[in-house]
Design an enzyme around this catalytic site. Structure first.
Site, short mmCIF file in Angstrom:
data_model
loop_
_atom_site.label_atom_id
_atom_site.label_comp_id
_atom_site.label_asym_id
_atom_site.label_seq_id
_atom_site.Cartn_x
_atom_site.Cartn_y
_atom_site.Cartn_z
N HIS A 260 -72.92 -75.86 57.12
CA HIS A 260 -73.22 -75.17 56.39
C HIS A 260 -72.35 -75.36 54.94
O HIS A 260 -71.08 -75.74 55.40
CB HIS A 260 -73.61 -74.14 56.31
CG HIS A 260 -71.64 -72.86 57.09
ND1 HIS A 260 -70.89 -73.07 56.06
CD2 HIS A 260 -71.50 -72.71 58.06
CE1 HIS A 260 -70.09 -72.32 56.55
NE2 HIS A 260 -70.80 -72.22 57.66
N GLU B 53 -74.94 -70.42 54.44
CA GLU B 53 -75.26 -69.78 56.17
C GLU B 53 -74.03 -68.90 55.97
O GLU B 53 -73.82 -67.48 56.77
CB GLU B 53 -74.71 -70.76 57.24
CG GLU B 53 -74.19 -70.45 58.52
CD GLU B 53 -72.64 -69.91 58.80
OE1 GLU B 53 -72.97 -68.89 59.92
OE2 GLU B 53 -71.90 -69.06 58.29
N GLU B 54 -73.68 -68.37 55.15
CA GLU B 54 -71.56 -67.55 55.56
C GLU B 54 -72.43 -65.65 54.53
O GLU B 54 -72.10 -64.98 54.97
CB GLU B 54 -70.39 -67.13 54.20
CG GLU B 54 -70.19 -69.02 55.27
CD GLU B 54 -69.15 -69.24 55.59
OE1 GLU B 54 -69.47 -67.23 56.82
OE2 GLU B 54 -68.94 -69.46 56.29
#
Length: 466
Positions: free
Chosen positions: A287, A333-334
């Site tokens: 990511h 993604e985070e």
């Protein structure tokens, strides 16, 4: 008609030829993997690419200008690698949360004496009211269940202090992270439901230091959103000790974070078309976004550069994948997984046939092998590759979670197998989501070995399928 003796002789010759052919194939595969590793260790480009990403761009929280710069960097870096048939962007809308000014936290005793402690806002948190200091008493709990058992009068108007530490009995730190993670993900939401004014969460790490660990928190349908902050483990221990001595002490928190409207962003995709089975797709990725406290080196700059490098290594070693391979630099993604979700949706709409997906999102440390999500029968086929991978420290193949960005793909198009690059993670959660996740924490050889391990798995998947 052939005699019985001639038929027997032919059978014996065929039987002896089969092991010989298998040995020749194994030798060819072994030599090809050696070429991949020679290129990685002698002329690898992952480390230099990571240096630029970390030191010239830095933290890349989704929706930020740095994330936009990273998208441009990713596309240009793939094009310069000269190993992809095409490089393109895939649009996705992402959350845009801004941390604001540096957070402040203080423990205040009943005589007014204060002690400053290390805190940081959890990703997605609201600010303290008016961006001003918020002061209240503190109630310490070890779990969400313990909070639920408390009477309303004990909770209302207080900070809820979630102080469950990592369970160091786990051999793999990732298990401890998973076991402790609900207090960060859901703690502020549950505190708000009960009438608390805010949530303080012990950082998700076994390290005893003054680096607070950020990470996403989710309010869901909570009607009242209250600020959520992470305390460093030193600060958490200090607060717990002082609270035991003085249950009436107060905590003061000041945060100015802000949730802005969603922002247009992109995942970056590089594709190499398969020579024999182009309709069968292998995805490899990491990511591109990171948290904003540091440079996002191990999380997940290493996975990004390894995914690009894996395809470059195959070309440099003269190996052309028989199946189509895509390197994907996933966005967000985070705090949302929007890039992974969009990639899966697009694959489903296009009726794509995905053979396998590989993700590197556990840091760039010394390789061990791969976590594998698949059926027992396919796992046995993959396990036959252990002797080829073992000389390069990558032969440990274990059933387990593969990766957050490729989970939506599994639900949408059902790849035969998912693989998560597995490396020595003992130090990973010391720096995960902190200001310490910087380029200097990455070792060149460990990083390049990881990219070669991923290239080796792609080679075997591309050649033999599943």
């Amino acid at each position: 008609m052939r005699s019985f003796s001639s038929l027997l002789l032919a059978g014996l010759l065929a039987a002896s030829a089969a092991p010989a052919a298998a040995q020749a194939t194994a030798k060819t595969d072994s030599l090809n993997l050696r070429h991949i590793y020679d290129e990685a260790l002698l002329r690898g480009q992952s480390y230099d690419n990571l240096r630029y990403l970390c030191q010239k761009i830095g933290g890349r929280l989704a929706g930020s200008p740095q994330a936009a710069m990273a998208v441009e960097w990713g596309k240009l870096t793939m094009e310069k690698a000269n190993c992809f048939d095409k490089v393109y962007l895939q649009e996705c809308m992402v959350p845009h949360w801004v941390r604001g000014a540096k957070e402040k936290g203080q423990i205040i005793g009943n005589k007014g004496k204060s002690i400053s402690v290390a805190v940081c806002a959890l990703g997605g948190s609201v600010a303290t009211p008016g961006n001003k200091p918020l002061r209240a008493g503190v109630v310490e709990v070890k779990s969400l269940e313990e909070l639920k058992a408390l009477p309303d009068a004990a909770v209302k108007g207080k900070f809820i202090f979630f102080n469950r530490p990592f369970n160091d009995a786990f051999i793999e730190p990732g298990q401890a992270y998973g076991a402790a993670g609900d207090q960060r993900r859901s703690g502020p939401a549950e505190a708000g439901r009960r009438g608390a004014v805010g949530a303080l969460v012990r950082s998700l790490t076994a390290a005893h230091d003054d680096y607070p660990h950020t990470g996403a928190t989710n309010y869901g349908d909570t009607p009242t959103k209250v600020p959520g902050a992470a305390l460093s483990t030193i600060a958490a221990d200090q607060l717990s000790q002082l609270l035991s001595a003085d249950p009436k002490l107060q905590f003061e928190l000041e945060m100015s974070c802000l949730q802005l409207p969603d922002e247009k962003s992109y995942s970056v995709i590089g594709e190499v078309r398969g020579t024999k089975y182009p309709d069968q797709i292998i995805t490899v990725g990491g990511h591109l976004d990171s948290w904003d406290l540091a440079q996002g080196a191990h999380d997940d700059g290493t996975g990004v550069v390894q995914s690009i490098e894996a395809l470059r290594l195959l070309k440099a070693a003269g190996l052309k994948p028989e199946r189509t391979v895509r390197a994907v630099l996933f966005m967000n993604e985070e705090n949302g997984t929007r890039g992974g979700t969009k990639y899966a949706e697009q694959a489903q709409q296009n009726h794509e046939n995905h053979l396998a997906a590989i993700e590197s999102d556990g840091g760039g440390f010394t390789p061990r092998g791969f976590n594998v999500e698949t059926t027992p029968a396919v796992f046995q086929k993959v396990a036959a590759w252990k002797p080829l991978l073992a000389p390069y420290l990558a032969g440990q193949l274990t059933p387990g979670h593969a990766g957050t960005d490729i989970e939506p793909l599994a639900a949408a198009v059902h790849p035969v197998a998912l693989f998560g690059y597995d490396c020595d993670s003992q130090r990973y959660f010391d720096i995960h989501h902190t200001a310490a996740d910087t380029f200097d924490k990455v070792n060149r050889r460990e990083l390049e070995l990881g990219g070669a391990a991923m290239a080796s798995l792609i080679y075997l998947l591309g050649k033999y399928g599943l």
